[in-house]
Design a protein around this motif. Structure first.
Motif, mmCIF file in Angstrom:
data_model
loop_
_atom_site.group_PDB
_atom_site.id
_atom_site.type_symbol
_atom_site.label_atom_id
_atom_site.label_comp_id
_atom_site.label_asym_id
_atom_site.label_seq_id
_atom_site.Cartn_x
_atom_site.Cartn_y
_atom_site.Cartn_z
ATOM 1 N N SER A 1 14.634 17.265 -18.446
ATOM 2 C CA SER A 1 13.789 16.102 -18.177
ATOM 3 C C SER A 1 13.053 16.253 -16.852
ATOM 4 N N TYR A 2 13.714 16.862 -15.867
ATOM 5 C CA TYR A 2 13.040 17.148 -14.599
ATOM 6 C C TYR A 2 11.987 18.234 -14.781
ATOM 7 N N ASP A 3 12.337 19.299 -15.475
ATOM 8 C CA ASP A 3 11.411 20.422 -15.662
ATOM 9 C C ASP A 3 10.125 19.973 -16.353
ATOM 10 N N ARG A 4 10.242 19.083 -17.318
ATOM 11 C CA ARG A 4 9.053 18.613 -18.039
ATOM 12 C C ARG A 4 8.091 17.909 -17.095
ATOM 13 N N LEU A 5 8.630 17.021 -16.244
ATOM 14 C CA LEU A 5 7.781 16.310 -15.299
ATOM 15 C C LEU A 5 7.178 17.250 -14.264
ATOM 16 N N ALA A 6 8.002 18.170 -13.779
ATOM 17 C CA ALA A 6 7.488 19.142 -12.812
ATOM 18 C C ALA A 6 6.380 19.983 -13.431
ATOM 19 N N GLY A 7 6.546 20.337 -14.711
ATOM 20 C CA GLY A 7 5.549 21.134 -15.408
ATOM 21 C C GLY A 7 4.224 20.410 -15.576
ATOM 22 N N LEU A 8 4.285 19.082 -15.637
ATOM 23 C CA LEU A 8 3.064 18.285 -15.737
ATOM 24 C C LEU A 8 2.332 18.172 -14.400
ATOM 25 N N GLY A 9 3.027 18.519 -13.319
ATOM 26 C CA GLY A 9 2.441 18.400 -11.989
ATOM 27 C C GLY A 9 2.873 17.170 -11.223
ATOM 28 N N VAL A 10 3.887 16.459 -11.719
ATOM 29 C CA VAL A 10 4.326 15.220 -11.082
ATOM 30 C C VAL A 10 4.840 15.459 -9.662
ATOM 31 N N MET A 11 5.623 16.522 -9.456
ATOM 32 C CA MET A 11 6.187 16.747 -8.130
ATOM 33 C C MET A 11 5.095 17.103 -7.119
ATOM 34 N N THR A 12 4.141 17.899 -7.531
ATOM 35 C CA THR A 12 3.020 18.234 -6.646
ATOM 36 C C THR A 12 2.237 16.984 -6.265
ATOM 37 N N TRP A 13 2.001 16.125 -7.243
ATOM 38 C CA TRP A 13 1.302 14.859 -7.011
ATOM 39 C C TRP A 13 2.081 13.974 -6.047
ATOM 40 N N LEU A 14 3.405 13.875 -6.230
ATOM 41 C CA LEU A 14 4.218 13.061 -5.332
ATOM 42 C C LEU A 14 4.188 13.613 -3.905
ATOM 43 N N GLU A 15 4.173 14.928 -3.775
ATOM 44 C CA GLU A 15 4.081 15.528 -2.443
ATOM 45 C C GLU A 15 2.756 15.183 -1.770
ATOM 46 N N GLU A 16 1.692 15.114 -2.568
ATOM 47 C CA GLU A 16 0.388 14.717 -2.027
ATOM 48 C C GLU A 16 0.421 13.272 -1.548
ATOM 49 N N LEU A 17 1.063 12.407 -2.330
ATOM 50 C CA LEU A 17 1.210 11.011 -1.927
ATOM 51 C C LEU A 17 2.065 10.890 -0.666
ATOM 52 N N LYS A 18 3.084 11.715 -0.583
ATOM 53 C CA LYS A 18 3.952 11.683 0.597
ATOM 54 C C LYS A 18 3.189 12.133 1.840
ATOM 55 N N ALA A 19 2.366 13.143 1.703
ATOM 56 C CA ALA A 19 1.574 13.630 2.835
ATOM 57 C C ALA A 19 0.626 12.552 3.352
ATOM 58 N N LYS A 20 0.192 11.661 2.473
ATOM 59 C CA LYS A 20 -0.709 10.567 2.850
ATOM 60 C C LYS A 20 0.049 9.319 3.306
ATOM 61 N N GLY B 1 0.800 -1.223 0.000
ATOM 62 C CA GLY B 1 0.000 0.000 0.000
ATOM 63 C C GLY B 1 0.826 1.264 0.000
ATOM 64 N N TYR B 2 2.167 1.102 0.010
ATOM 65 C CA TYR B 2 3.037 2.277 0.025
ATOM 66 C C TYR B 2 4.399 1.918 -0.548
ATOM 67 N N ILE B 3 5.098 2.944 -1.022
ATOM 68 C CA ILE B 3 6.454 2.790 -1.552
ATOM 69 C C ILE B 3 7.390 3.589 -0.658
ATOM 70 N N ASP B 4 8.438 2.946 -0.167
ATOM 71 C CA ASP B 4 9.364 3.623 0.744
ATOM 72 C C ASP B 4 10.198 4.683 0.036
ATOM 73 N N TYR B 5 10.746 4.329 -1.125
ATOM 74 C CA TYR B 5 11.621 5.233 -1.870
ATOM 75 C C TYR B 5 11.173 5.231 -3.333
ATOM 76 N N TYR B 6 10.657 6.378 -3.786
ATOM 77 C CA TYR B 6 10.116 6.468 -5.142
ATOM 78 C C TYR B 6 10.954 7.448 -5.952
ATOM 79 N N LEU B 7 11.398 7.001 -7.138
ATOM 80 C CA LEU B 7 12.329 7.786 -7.938
ATOM 81 C C LEU B 7 11.753 8.162 -9.292
ATOM 82 N N LEU B 8 12.134 9.328 -9.778
ATOM 83 C CA LEU B 8 12.005 9.643 -11.195
ATOM 84 C C LEU B 8 13.151 8.904 -11.866
ATOM 85 N N HIS B 9 12.846 8.066 -12.834
ATOM 86 C CA HIS B 9 13.815 7.114 -13.362
ATOM 87 C C HIS B 9 14.676 7.719 -14.468
#
Length: 396
Positions: free
Chosen positions: A123-142, A108-116
C-alpha cells in the motif's frame, strides 16, 4: 497536562491528543455547539494535538475542527489529518483532496499529515509509485506540510518494512494492553523509538471496548487493586507508562471523558506504574487468555501464506468477537481483510496446503481454525460483496 518532546522537531506535544472521529451526536449528525465547546475547553486545559481525517464523520470532522479552531485557537494547537489511499488513483486525486482539507480546516498548513491506514508495504509502494511522497516533500519544503507520517493497521513485519522505507517524521499505531502483540506490537513500538520516529497511539481503549465490553473477571481484577480507578484510567496509564509513546489519542464523545482523560494525563508519567500495578495487568491478561478462542500470539511465523491469507489478522478479529463482545468486529474483518486491504486476505482463501502449521510455535491447527473463522465471520455473501466494494473503490 503533561507534555512529551517530539524527538524529531523538538515540539512539546500534550500526552493526550483529541481524536476527532467520535464527536457527540445529534439528529444523525454532529452536535456542533457541544463538540466545539469540548474542543476549546480541552485546549484551555492543555491539549494541543488534534487528530482528524478526510473521511471521519462522513467528511464533517475536518470542517467542525476548522470551525472550532477559529478565533485564535489554531495557533495554539497542532493539527493532524490524513490522506485516504483508497481514494487516490492518480496524483490529481491527492492534490484535490489536500486542497479540500485545507479549506475544511480553514488553515494554510497541516502540522502532521499521514497516509491513512496503511495495511502493508504494498500500500505504501503504490502511493510512492504515484509520486505521493515526492509531492509531500515539496509541500514540506514550502511549509504547507510540517511533518510526514502514516497510520498503520497490519502485521508487524509490514510495519517494520514501512518504517524503513522512508525517513518518516512520525507514525501512528494501534496499541493498548490487549494489542501488545498484535499489529505493530511492542517490538514495533520500540523499533520506531530506536529509529528516532515519534509514535502516536490510537485506539488506546479499542473504541471504548476496553471500558464497556470487558469480561466481569477483568473488571474485578482492576477493582480489587483500586476500586476508584476506572478501566479507562487503567488502560490509559498502561500506555503512558511507555516512554516510547509521544501522544495517546482518545476519541472523546462527552464532557466527562474530556475531564477524566485530562485528569489522568496530568500525572501519567513514563515508568510510573508500580510492580504491583503491572501485576494487575498480568492477571488481566491471564483472564483474557483464558477467554481467547485461538491461542495465536501474532508472531507471524506462519506467514507468508501461499494463498494470501492474513492468518494472524483472521485470528485476531475472530478472538475479538468473543473477548469483547464487539458488535462491529465483522465489519472490521470485512474492511481490513477484504474490502480495503491491498489484496484480499480473508480466511476462506485458505487452500489447506498446511505450510503454515509446520511453523506455528503454538501448534495451532490453522487450517481447521480458518474454516471456523470463515464460517462465523464471512457468510455466503461475503466474497461477492467484497468484490463489488473493491471494484467500486478501484483497489487492485
Amino acid at each position: 497536562m503533561l507534555k512529551r518532546i517530539n524527538q524529531k522537531n523538538g515540539e512539546k506535544l500534550s500526552v493526550l491528543g483529541f481524536g476527532c472521529m467520535r464527536f457527540p451526536g445529534k439528529a444523525g449528525g454532529i452536535d456542533e455547539p457541544r463538540a466545539i465547546a469540548m474542543i476549546r475547553d480541552s485546549i484551555e486545559k492543555g491539549v494541543n494535538y488534534f487528530d482528524t481525517a478526510y473521511i471521519y464523520h462522513a467528511g464533517k470532522s475536518e470542517s467542525l475542527l476548522g470551525q472550532a479552531l477559529t478565533g485564535g485557537y489554531r495557533e495554539k494547537v497542532r493539527i493532524a489529518t490524513k490522506l485516504p489511499p483508497f481514494m487516490v488513483r492518480k496524483m490529481e486525486d491527492a492534490r484535490r483532496i489536500f486542497a479540500k482539507q485545507l479549506t475544511r480546516l480553514q488553515t494554510g498548513y497541516i502540522d502532521y499529515y499521514l497516509l491513512h491506514m496503511l495495511t502493508d508495504k504494498h500500500s505504501y509502494d503504490r502511493l510512492a509509485g504515484l509520486g505521493v511522497m515526492t509531492w509531500l516533500e515539496e509541500l514540506k519544503a514550502k511549509g504547507i506540510v510540517r511533518n510526514i507520517g502514516f497510520s498503520f493497521h497490519g502485521r508487524k513485519a509490514d510495519f517494520e518494512l514501512i518504517l524503513k522505507a522512508y525517513p518518516w517524521d512520525f507514525c501512528q499505531i494501534q496499541y493498548n494492553y490487549m494489542d501488545e502483540n498484535n499489529q505493530a506490537t511492542k517490538d514495533g513500538l520500540k523499533l520506531a523509538a530506536s529509529m528516532g520516529i515519534p509514535v502516536i497511539v490510537m485506539e488506546p481503549l479499542r473504541g471504548g471496548r476496553l471500558v464497556t465490553h470487558l469480561p466481569p473477571e477483568v473488571k474485578k481484577a482492576f477493582s480489587a487493586y483500586d476500586k476508584n480507578r476506572s478501566p479507562a484510567e487503567w488502560a490509559l496509564r498502561w500506555i503512558w507508562n511507555h516512554p516510547e509513546v509521544n501522544v495517546v489519542l482518545s476519541g472523546m464523545s462527552d464532557e466527562s471523558q474530556v475531564e477524566e482523560n485530562i485528569r489522568i494525563a496530568s500525572d501519567a508519567a513514563p515508568n510510573s506504574l508500580t510492580e504491583e500495578e503491572l501485576k494487575v495487568f498480568d492477571n488481566v491478561r491471564q483472564v483474557l487468555q483464558e477467554k481467547t478462542r485461538i491461542p495465536c500470539t501474532a508472531c507471524g511465523y506462519c506467514m507468508p501464506c501461499p494463498a494470501g491469507v492474513d492468518i494472524p489478522g483472521c485470528f485476531s478479529h475472530y478472538n475479538d468477537k468473543y473477548l469483547t463482545n464487539d458488535k462491529s468486529v465483522r465489519l472490521k474483518y470485512f474492511q481490513n481483510l477484504g474490502a480495503m486491504s491491498a489484496k484480499p486476505a480473508y480466511a476462506s482463501k485458505c487452500i489447506s496446503c498446511g505450510k503454515c502449521e509446520a511453523h506455528c510455535p503454538q501448534s495451532i491447527a490453522i487450517r481447521d481454525r480458518l474454516k471456523v473463522v470463515s464460517r462465523e465471520m464471512e457468510g455466503v455473501l461475503y466474497r461477492p460483496v467484497v468484490g463489488i466494494v473493491r471494484k467500486f473503490i478501484k483497489i487492485k
